[in-house]
Design a protein around this motif. Structure first.
Motif, PDB file in Angstrom:
ATOM      1  N   PRO A  56      11.543 -20.978  45.103  1.00  0.00           N
ATOM      2  CA  PRO A  56      11.894 -20.458  46.426  1.00  0.00           C
ATOM      3  C   PRO A  56      12.845 -19.265  46.310  1.00  0.00           C
ATOM      4  CG  PRO A  56      13.133 -22.452  45.958  1.00  0.00           C
ATOM      5  CD  PRO A  56      12.151 -22.294  44.836  1.00  0.00           C
ATOM      6  N   PRO A  57      13.061 -18.530  47.400  1.00  0.00           N
ATOM      7  CA  PRO A  57      14.045 -17.435  47.368  1.00  0.00           C
ATOM      8  C   PRO A  57      15.404 -17.945  46.909  1.00  0.00           C
ATOM      9  CG  PRO A  57      12.760 -17.356  49.396  1.00  0.00           C
ATOM     10  CD  PRO A  57      12.409 -18.657  48.727  1.00  0.00           C
ATOM     11  N   GLN A  58      16.113 -17.107  46.169  1.00  0.00           N
ATOM     12  CA  GLN A  58      17.404 -17.507  45.611  1.00  0.00           C
ATOM     13  C   GLN A  58      18.582 -17.121  46.498  1.00  0.00           C
ATOM     14  OE1 GLN A  58      17.414 -19.361  42.436  1.00  0.00           O
ATOM     15  NE2 GLN A  58      15.399 -19.484  43.421  1.00  0.00           N
ATOM     16  N   ARG A  59      18.308 -16.432  47.593  1.00  0.00           N
ATOM     17  CA  ARG A  59      19.357 -16.057  48.536  1.00  0.00           C
ATOM     18  C   ARG A  59      18.722 -15.884  49.911  1.00  0.00           C
ATOM     19  NH1 ARG A  59      17.897 -12.185  45.197  1.00  0.00           N
ATOM     20  NH2 ARG A  59      17.108 -10.203  45.998  1.00  0.00           N
ATOM     21  N   GLU A  60      19.524 -15.974  50.932  1.00  0.00           N
ATOM     22  CA  GLU A  60      19.016 -15.846  52.294  1.00  0.00           C
ATOM     23  C   GLU A  60      18.379 -14.473  52.489  1.00  0.00           C
ATOM     24  OE1 GLU A  60      20.541 -16.329  56.931  1.00  0.00           O
ATOM     25  OE2 GLU A  60      21.910 -16.697  55.244  1.00  0.00           O
ATOM     26  N   GLY A  61      17.169 -14.467  52.984  1.00  0.00           N
ATOM     27  CA  GLY A  61      16.455 -13.221  53.207  1.00  0.00           C
ATOM     28  C   GLY A  61      15.810 -12.642  51.967  1.00  0.00           C
ATOM     29  N   GLY A  62      15.943 -13.335  50.827  1.00  0.00           N
ATOM     30  CA  GLY A  62      15.374 -12.835  49.582  1.00  0.00           C
ATOM     31  C   GLY A  62      13.902 -13.168  49.443  1.00  0.00           C
ATOM     32  N   LEU A  63      13.283 -12.580  48.436  1.00  0.00           N
ATOM     33  CA  LEU A  63      11.877 -12.840  48.154  1.00  0.00           C
ATOM     34  C   LEU A  63      11.731 -14.121  47.337  1.00  0.00           C
ATOM     35  CD1 LEU A  63      10.743  -9.249  47.058  1.00  0.00           C
ATOM     36  CD2 LEU A  63      10.256 -10.371  49.248  1.00  0.00           C
ATOM     37  N   PRO A  64      10.599 -14.806  47.472  1.00  0.00           N
ATOM     38  CA  PRO A  64      10.331 -15.917  46.560  1.00  0.00           C
ATOM     39  C   PRO A  64      10.341 -15.413  45.116  1.00  0.00           C
ATOM     40  CG  PRO A  64       8.724 -15.863  48.344  1.00  0.00           C
ATOM     41  CD  PRO A  64       9.499 -14.587  48.425  1.00  0.00           C
ATOM     42  N   VAL A  65      10.676 -16.289  44.205  1.00  0.00           N
ATOM     43  CA  VAL A  65      10.805 -15.926  42.787  1.00  0.00           C
ATOM     44  C   VAL A  65       9.617 -16.461  41.998  1.00  0.00           C
ATOM     45  CG1 VAL A  65      12.139 -16.413  40.684  1.00  0.00           C
ATOM     46  CG2 VAL A  65      13.308 -15.730  42.788  1.00  0.00           C
ATOM     47  N   ARG A  66       9.150 -15.651  41.067  1.00  0.00           N
ATOM     48  CA  ARG A  66       8.198 -16.110  40.065  1.00  0.00           C
ATOM     49  C   ARG A  66       8.826 -15.868  38.693  1.00  0.00           C
ATOM     50  NH1 ARG A  66       2.185 -14.470  42.539  1.00  0.00           N
ATOM     51  NH2 ARG A  66       2.151 -16.260  43.984  1.00  0.00           N
TER      52      ARG A  66
ATOM     53  N   THR B 264      -1.897 -26.049  47.049  1.00  0.00           N
ATOM     54  CA  THR B 264      -1.031 -27.222  47.189  1.00  0.00           C
ATOM     55  C   THR B 264       0.219 -27.069  46.337  1.00  0.00           C
ATOM     56  OG1 THR B 264      -2.909 -28.683  47.652  1.00  0.00           O
ATOM     57  CG2 THR B 264      -0.888 -29.714  46.836  1.00  0.00           C
ATOM     58  N   GLN B 265       0.039 -26.648  45.088  1.00  0.00           N
ATOM     59  CA  GLN B 265       1.182 -26.461  44.194  1.00  0.00           C
ATOM     60  C   GLN B 265       2.143 -25.409  44.742  1.00  0.00           C
ATOM     61  OE1 GLN B 265       0.747 -24.125  40.637  1.00  0.00           O
ATOM     62  NE2 GLN B 265       1.778 -25.669  39.385  1.00  0.00           N
ATOM     63  N   LEU B 266       1.602 -24.292  45.234  1.00  0.00           N
ATOM     64  CA  LEU B 266       2.430 -23.219  45.770  1.00  0.00           C
ATOM     65  C   LEU B 266       3.266 -23.697  46.950  1.00  0.00           C
ATOM     66  CD1 LEU B 266       3.178 -20.172  45.904  1.00  0.00           C
ATOM     67  CD2 LEU B 266       1.194 -19.868  47.392  1.00  0.00           C
ATOM     68  N   SER B 267       2.642 -24.438  47.859  1.00  0.00           N
ATOM     69  CA  SER B 267       3.356 -24.926  49.041  1.00  0.00           C
ATOM     70  C   SER B 267       4.501 -25.850  48.655  1.00  0.00           C
ATOM     71  CB  SER B 267       2.380 -25.654  49.974  1.00  0.00           C
ATOM     72  OG  SER B 267       1.378 -24.779  50.440  1.00  0.00           O
ATOM     73  N   VAL B 268       4.241 -26.745  47.706  1.00  0.00           N
ATOM     74  CA  VAL B 268       5.281 -27.669  47.256  1.00  0.00           C
ATOM     75  C   VAL B 268       6.412 -26.904  46.576  1.00  0.00           C
ATOM     76  CG1 VAL B 268       5.803 -29.568  45.678  1.00  0.00           C
ATOM     77  CG2 VAL B 268       3.706 -29.620  47.035  1.00  0.00           C
ATOM     78  N   ALA B 269       6.054 -25.950  45.715  1.00  0.00           N
ATOM     79  CA  ALA B 269       7.064 -25.204  44.957  1.00  0.00           C
ATOM     80  C   ALA B 269       7.986 -24.410  45.873  1.00  0.00           C
ATOM     81  CB  ALA B 269       6.378 -24.275  43.959  1.00  0.00           C
ATOM     82  N   LEU B 270       7.437 -23.784  46.896  1.00  0.00           N
ATOM     83  CA  LEU B 270       8.251 -22.969  47.798  1.00  0.00           C
ATOM     84  C   LEU B 270       9.185 -23.821  48.654  1.00  0.00           C
ATOM     85  CD1 LEU B 270       5.643 -20.303  48.945  1.00  0.00           C
ATOM     86  CD2 LEU B 270       7.641 -19.935  47.482  1.00  0.00           C
ATOM     87  N   ALA B 271       8.840 -25.089  48.831  1.00  0.00           N
ATOM     88  CA  ALA B 271       9.663 -25.976  49.659  1.00  0.00           C
ATOM     89  C   ALA B 271      10.757 -26.680  48.863  1.00  0.00           C
ATOM     90  CB  ALA B 271       8.769 -27.021  50.335  1.00  0.00           C
ATOM     91  N   ARG B 272      10.811 -26.454  47.555  1.00  0.00           N
ATOM     92  CA  ARG B 272      11.795 -27.156  46.720  1.00  0.00           C
ATOM     93  C   ARG B 272      13.133 -26.421  46.755  1.00  0.00           C
ATOM     94  NH1 ARG B 272      10.386 -29.133  40.960  1.00  0.00           N
ATOM     95  NH2 ARG B 272      10.036 -26.942  40.532  1.00  0.00           N
ATOM     96  N   ALA B 273      13.888 -26.647  47.794  1.00  0.00           N
ATOM     97  CA  ALA B 273      15.179 -25.976  47.951  1.00  0.00           C
ATOM     98  C   ALA B 273      16.095 -26.294  46.778  1.00  0.00           C
ATOM     99  CB  ALA B 273      15.832 -26.412  49.258  1.00  0.00           C
TER     100      ALA B 273
END
Length: 205
Positions: A96-106, A162-171
């Protein structure tokens, strides 16, 4: 890069070192390395702008001492157009993004030949500092996905989504402390030591 970035890329030290080695071999005129380099840079571009979302998600194989990589995704590219399947792979993690308003990280973890020695996925586990026989509690959110690498595009696409959705929700999930943003690396800045050999490199990061 032509397209607007949709992800912030981080590189493990192992990925950066492998990229540097490929780049230097290409700059020295190695024809195979030139092909690998050009495909690799294109794939990195596509991971950043979101046009590449992986070939297949990885699974938990800790039960046979091959590690828990349920949070990892494999992307592939072929260095020879006659190949039916990619001969090189990147393993990366969606975060997920590492800061508020940031881009998701790969986070780009490892790159290498599918049949390399030591085993590609064992090197991936080493880069992530994971024990190959231990399943990870934090990866339980991915469930127990079926292995889909050999299946058709619809099955792989559904599993990837499915994997992408789960990964982005892992705060709270972050890159490795040793990983650094792509912007801190000086890839593509060196000049060839062998101007008379090989083709000129046509892309840089």
């Amino acid at each position: 890069m032509a397209d607007e970035p949709r992800h912030e890329l981080y590189l493990t030290p192992e990925f950066a070192a492998r990229f540097n080695a490929i780049e230097q071999a290409a700059l020295n005129g190695d024809e195979t390395a030139i092909r690998v380099y050009e495909h690799l840079v294109e794939l990195i571009d596509n991971l950043e702008d979101g046009t590449e979302n992986g070939h297949h998600p990885l699974t938990d194989k800790s039960w046979r001492a091959e590690g828990d990589l349920r949070d990892g995704t494999a992307s592939e590219f072929a260095t020879d157009p006659t190949l039916k399947r990619g001969d090189y792979r990147i393993v990366w993690r969606q975060l997920p993004p590492q800061r508020e308003g940031g881009l998701p990280v790969r986070e780009l973890v490892h790159v290498g030949h599918r049949r390399e020695t030591p085993d590609f996925y064992l090197q991936t586990l080493s880069a992530l500092e994971r024990d190959p026989i231990v399943p990870l509690e934090e990866n339980e959110v991915f469930g127990s996905p079926s292995y889909v690498a050999q299946k058709g595009l619809p099955s792989r696409s559904a599993a990837l989504q499915t994997q992408l959705s789960v990964a982005l929700a892992r705060a709270g999930m972050t890159p490795l402390t040793r990983s650094r943003p792509l912007a801190e690396h000086q890839f593509g800045a060196r000049e060839s030591d062998a101007p008379e050999s090989g083709r000129p490199l046509t892309r840089d990061l």
